[in-house]
Enzyme design. Structure first.
Site, PDB file in Angstrom:
ATOM      1  N   LYS A   1       0.161   7.898 -37.726  1.00  0.00           N
ATOM      2  CA  LYS A   1      -0.109   9.228 -37.155  1.00  0.00           C
ATOM      3  C   LYS A   1       0.235   9.274 -35.672  1.00  0.00           C
ATOM      4  O   LYS A   1       0.942  10.161 -35.220  1.00  0.00           O
ATOM      5  CB  LYS A   1      -1.590   9.554 -37.370  1.00  0.00           C
ATOM      6  CG  LYS A   1      -2.162  10.639 -36.476  1.00  0.00           C
ATOM      7  CD  LYS A   1      -3.630  10.848 -36.807  1.00  0.00           C
ATOM      8  CE  LYS A   1      -4.470  11.547 -35.781  1.00  0.00           C
ATOM      9  NZ  LYS A   1      -4.659  10.875 -34.521  1.00  0.00           N
ATOM     10  N   ASN A   2      -0.251   8.261 -34.929  1.00  0.00           N
ATOM     11  CA  ASN A   2      -0.109   8.342 -33.480  1.00  0.00           C
ATOM     12  C   ASN A   2       1.250   7.869 -32.975  1.00  0.00           C
ATOM     13  O   ASN A   2       1.469   7.778 -31.770  1.00  0.00           O
ATOM     14  CB  ASN A   2      -1.258   7.604 -32.788  1.00  0.00           C
ATOM     15  CG  ASN A   2      -2.577   8.344 -33.008  1.00  0.00           C
ATOM     16  OD1 ASN A   2      -2.577   9.524 -33.375  1.00  0.00           O
ATOM     17  ND2 ASN A   2      -3.697   7.667 -32.819  1.00  0.00           N
TER      18      ASN A   2
HETATM   19  N1  EPU Z   1      -8.086   9.817 -19.763  1.00  0.00           N
HETATM   20  C1  EPU Z   1      -8.248  10.387 -18.527  1.00  0.00           C
HETATM   21  N2  EPU Z   1      -7.231  11.143 -18.035  1.00  0.00           N
HETATM   22  C2  EPU Z   1      -6.073  11.335 -18.707  1.00  0.00           C
HETATM   23  C3  EPU Z   1      -5.918  10.754 -19.969  1.00  0.00           C
HETATM   24  C4  EPU Z   1      -6.946   9.987 -20.478  1.00  0.00           C
HETATM   25  O1  EPU Z   1      -9.283  10.246 -17.875  1.00  0.00           O
HETATM   26  O2  EPU Z   1      -5.187  12.036 -18.205  1.00  0.00           O
HETATM   27  C5  EPU Z   1      -9.205   9.046 -20.350  1.00  0.00           C
HETATM   28  C6  EPU Z   1      -9.810   9.838 -21.522  1.00  0.00           C
HETATM   29  O3  EPU Z   1     -10.774  10.746 -21.061  1.00  0.00           O
HETATM   30  C7  EPU Z   1     -10.351   8.737 -22.403  1.00  0.00           C
HETATM   31  C8  EPU Z   1      -9.417   7.553 -22.152  1.00  0.00           C
HETATM   32  O4  EPU Z   1      -8.721   7.862 -20.925  1.00  0.00           O
HETATM   33  O5  EPU Z   1     -11.642   8.403 -22.011  1.00  0.00           O
HETATM   34  C9  EPU Z   1      -8.453   7.242 -23.236  1.00  0.00           C
HETATM   35  O6  EPU Z   1      -7.661   8.363 -23.503  1.00  0.00           O
HETATM   36  P1  EPU Z   1      -6.164   8.285 -24.016  1.00  0.00           P
HETATM   37  O7  EPU Z   1      -5.368   9.218 -23.175  1.00  0.00           O
HETATM   38  O8  EPU Z   1      -5.675   6.893 -24.128  1.00  0.00           O
HETATM   39  O9  EPU Z   1      -6.338   8.890 -25.448  1.00  0.00           O
HETATM   40  P2  EPU Z   1      -5.424   9.985 -26.098  1.00  0.00           P
HETATM   41  O10 EPU Z   1      -4.014   9.706 -25.692  1.00  0.00           O
HETATM   42  O11 EPU Z   1      -5.976  11.329 -25.868  1.00  0.00           O
HETATM   43  C10 EPU Z   1      -4.806   8.629 -28.218  1.00  0.00           C
HETATM   44  C11 EPU Z   1      -4.918   8.835 -29.692  1.00  0.00           C
HETATM   45  C12 EPU Z   1      -6.379   8.724 -30.099  1.00  0.00           C
HETATM   46  C13 EPU Z   1      -6.884   7.347 -29.692  1.00  0.00           C
HETATM   47  C14 EPU Z   1      -6.660   7.116 -28.203  1.00  0.00           C
HETATM   48  C15 EPU Z   1      -7.033   5.726 -27.738  1.00  0.00           C
HETATM   49  C16 EPU Z   1      -3.073  10.311 -30.178  1.00  0.00           C
HETATM   50  C17 EPU Z   1      -2.614  11.652 -30.608  1.00  0.00           C
HETATM   51  N3  EPU Z   1      -4.386  10.141 -30.048  1.00  0.00           N
HETATM   52  O12 EPU Z   1      -5.592   9.661 -27.615  1.00  0.00           O
HETATM   53  O13 EPU Z   1      -6.412   8.846 -31.506  1.00  0.00           O
HETATM   54  O14 EPU Z   1      -8.245   7.236 -29.968  1.00  0.00           O
HETATM   55  O15 EPU Z   1      -5.275   7.342 -27.878  1.00  0.00           O
HETATM   56  O16 EPU Z   1      -6.266   4.782 -28.402  1.00  0.00           O
HETATM   57  O17 EPU Z   1      -2.282   9.417 -30.002  1.00  0.00           O
HETATM   58  C18 EPU Z   1      -7.422   9.149 -33.601  1.00  0.00           C
HETATM   59  O18 EPU Z   1      -6.321   8.856 -34.094  1.00  0.00           O
HETATM   60  O19 EPU Z   1      -8.474   9.256 -34.280  1.00  0.00           O
HETATM   61  C19 EPU Z   1      -7.503   9.365 -32.152  1.00  0.00           C
HETATM   62  C20 EPU Z   1      -8.530   9.947 -31.575  1.00  0.00           C
END
Ligand code: EPU
Length: 505
Positions: free
Chosen positions: A100-101
């Site tokens: 998915k990701n």
């Molecule tokens: N964060 C910030 N600022 C930002 C971006 C992130 O403070 O600009 C913080 C977030 O608040 C969070 C942490 O960094 O506490 C991690 O966030 P990250 O950006 O890594 O997560 P994401 O990119 O929003 C993706 C996956 C998630 C997965 C996370 C961690 C996708 C579409 N989503 O989310 O997937 O949990 O990385 O690996 O790729 C899932 O598949 O169930 C899911 C939630």
């Protein structure tokens, strides 16, 4: 749209028709079938064509009655609830879905191609992917999904819309990944609300700060964010305070066609990032440092359409591995790679789970009692936060006390309260959870509060005594493909109730 046998309906009808009569009697009446096979059919397992036709004859029902569409249109209907009859040992093989990701950022990145088609293989048929397809269509992109082949053909030649429709972006988090390609293609992009699982604070400041450092203008008015560029984006030195998954992807995609060199420091290390980078390089991008925390990107002026196979989903694989462990089963994960598991592999092995890579297949067995475990979620290769709720459910089955710390998201313990309804003893204290096992799970009505918490409930339901009803099951469909078919194939008695949504998502 493919068809499949509705084994659940067949099971229900068989049970109804036989009433109190023994399986031996029924087997004799039908002929050429054993009572054991009938018992398997009553548990919703697959059967051979000949037995199926004889059974239909006996039931006096047209075989066509049991054929259903394999992938009911997820845009027009959604799973209301799943019903699981627990207590069976699960065994057999399951095909691991495309990641998915990785699929979501790759679909978004394919919008960078201004001439020709991109062919994506191993696309998971999940709600978030359907939402991404709809979002791309709303921008003028031609998207052709061949469901049976899990192939998506993207032709973004006519991408000409710069507003990401709120009705679509509000339904899935990965919509944020459309910012970079639309900004590159159209010159500006506007987004309102970004949806996704509610896991606490999920900021996007790294994304916007990075776009600004590449020369874009980012303006915010209330909920609306507008990103625009005057001329081409300009390569620069970028950094992430923490290695954000989608943050790394968005900035990497934005930098591909920027002028000059971009460095992304403290980039995320998840295997999905490497998959996206390899896809971009195949299209003509020049990204180096793939798989490390420092990415270097030399901008190019054009990218071309390619054919690409999306990597297997390590979270899907990990979840099925935990299902094998919880039910003391024996499951082969087709297409999964242990090297993608990171620390999750070591933790499962510490618990007493056997994981064996046999070529492109992982075999998972749990021969003896499960030992308790300590885990701390961490960006890759640390223990994946996306496996934490499922691990919480598995830890309930272990003999002793397990400790879980969630450090990636500040509210990702939604599974705990629902598992407790099923008899678990999970105590929460800030970012820590204490799980006292072993729990003899008892079926209950519970709610999938987010995707992975929902998967944790499927796992608990599989070992629970009696029936578990999982409400809000559409959450699970957001990231897990062919739920009923894949779990049924392993011997789980699971059925679903769907409702027509009438409107897109
Ligand atoms: N964060 C910030 N600022 C930002 C971006 C992130 O403070 O600009 C913080 C977030 O608040 C969070 C942490 O960094 O506490 C991690 O966030 P990250 O950006 O890594 O997560 P994401 O990119 O929003 C993706 C996956 C998630 C997965 C996370 C961690 C996708 C579409 N989503 O989310 O997937 O949990 O990385 O690996 O790729 C899932 O598949 O169930 C899911 C939630």
């Amino acid at each position: 749209m493919g068809s499949m046998l509705d084994t659940q309906q067949l099971a229900v009808l068989l049970k109804e028709r036989r009433g109190d009569r023994g399986l031996r009697d029924i087997a004799q009446e039908i002929g050429n079938v054993s009572p054991a096979t009938l018992s398997r059919i009553e548990n919703g397992k697959m059967l051979d064509v000949e037995t199926f036709l004889r059974l239909c004859d006996w039931l006096e029902v047209n075989p066509q009655h049991f054929i259903k569409e394999a992938q009911r249109d997820m845009l027009n209907s959604q799973a209301l609830r799943y019903r699981i009859e627990g207590g069976q040992r699960l065994e057999g093989s399951v095909v691991v879905q495309g990641a998915k990701n990785a699929a979501l950022p790759i679909i978004a990145a394919s919008l960078l191609v201004s001439k020709g088609q991109t062919i994506l293989r191993n696309v998971p048929l999940i709600r978030d992917v359907y939402a991404a397809i709809e979002l791309a269509r709303s921008l003028g992109v031609k998207m052709t999904l061949h469901e049976e082949d899990q192939v998506l053909v993207v032709d973004a030649s006519n991408l000409n819309v710069s507003t990401l429709a709120e009705r679509l972006t509000s339904s899935f988090r990965a919509s944020v990944l459309f910012l970079a390609p639309v900004l590159q293609r159209v010159g500006n992009v506007a987004i309102e609300t970004v949806g996704g699982c509610s896991l606490g604070k999920r900021s996007l400041d790294f994304h916007y700060r990075g776009f600004a450092r590449l020369g874009a203008t980012v303006s915010e008015q209330g909920e609306n964010i507008d990103v625009s560029r005057e001329g081409p984006l300009q390569g620069n030195y970028l950094y992430l305070d923490t290695p954000s998954h989608t943050g790394t992807e968005n900035l990497m995609v934005a930098a591909c066609m920027a002028q000059g060199t971009t460095i992304i420091e403290n980039a995320a290390l998840e295997p999905e990032i490497a998959d996206v980078a390899n896809f971009l390089n195949l299209m003509g991008a020049r990204i180096s440092g793939i798989g490390t925390g420092v990415l270097q990107i030399e901008g190019v002026s054009e990218l071309s359409g390619v054919e690409y196979t999306i990597m297997p989903d390590r979270i899907d694989a990990g979840t099925f591995a935990m299902l094998a462990a919880a039910t003391q089963g024996d499951i082969e994960l087709i297409g999964a790679q242990l090297r993608h598991f990171g620390v999750a592999r070591a933790k499962l092995e510490q618990m007493g789970v056997e994981l064996q890579q046999e070529g492109p297949v992982i075999r998972v067995r749990r021969p003896s009692t499960l030992r308790p475990i300590n885990i701390t979620t961490w960006p890759y290769p640390g223990f994946a936060t996306d496996l934490q709720p499922q691990m919480m459910a598995l830890a309930c089955c272990a003999s002793g006390t397990s400790y879980i710390r969630e450090t990636v998201f500040n509210k990702r313990f939604a599974a705990a309260q629902e598992l407790n309804r099923m008899g678990a003893q999970i105590g929460l204290d800030g970012e820590a959870a204490v799980v006292k096992g072993p729990t003899a799970f008892v079926g209950a009505t519970v709610e999938a509060l987010d995707l992975r918490a929902g998967m944790a409930l499927v796992l608990a339901g599989a070992v629970a005594e009696g029936e578990t009803i999982i409400e809000n099951a559409s959450m699970i469909e957001r990231g897990c493909s062919a739920v009923i078919r894949r779990f049924t194939q392993l011997g789980l008695t699971i059925s679903e109730e769907r409702e027509k949504t009438g409107v897109l998502l």
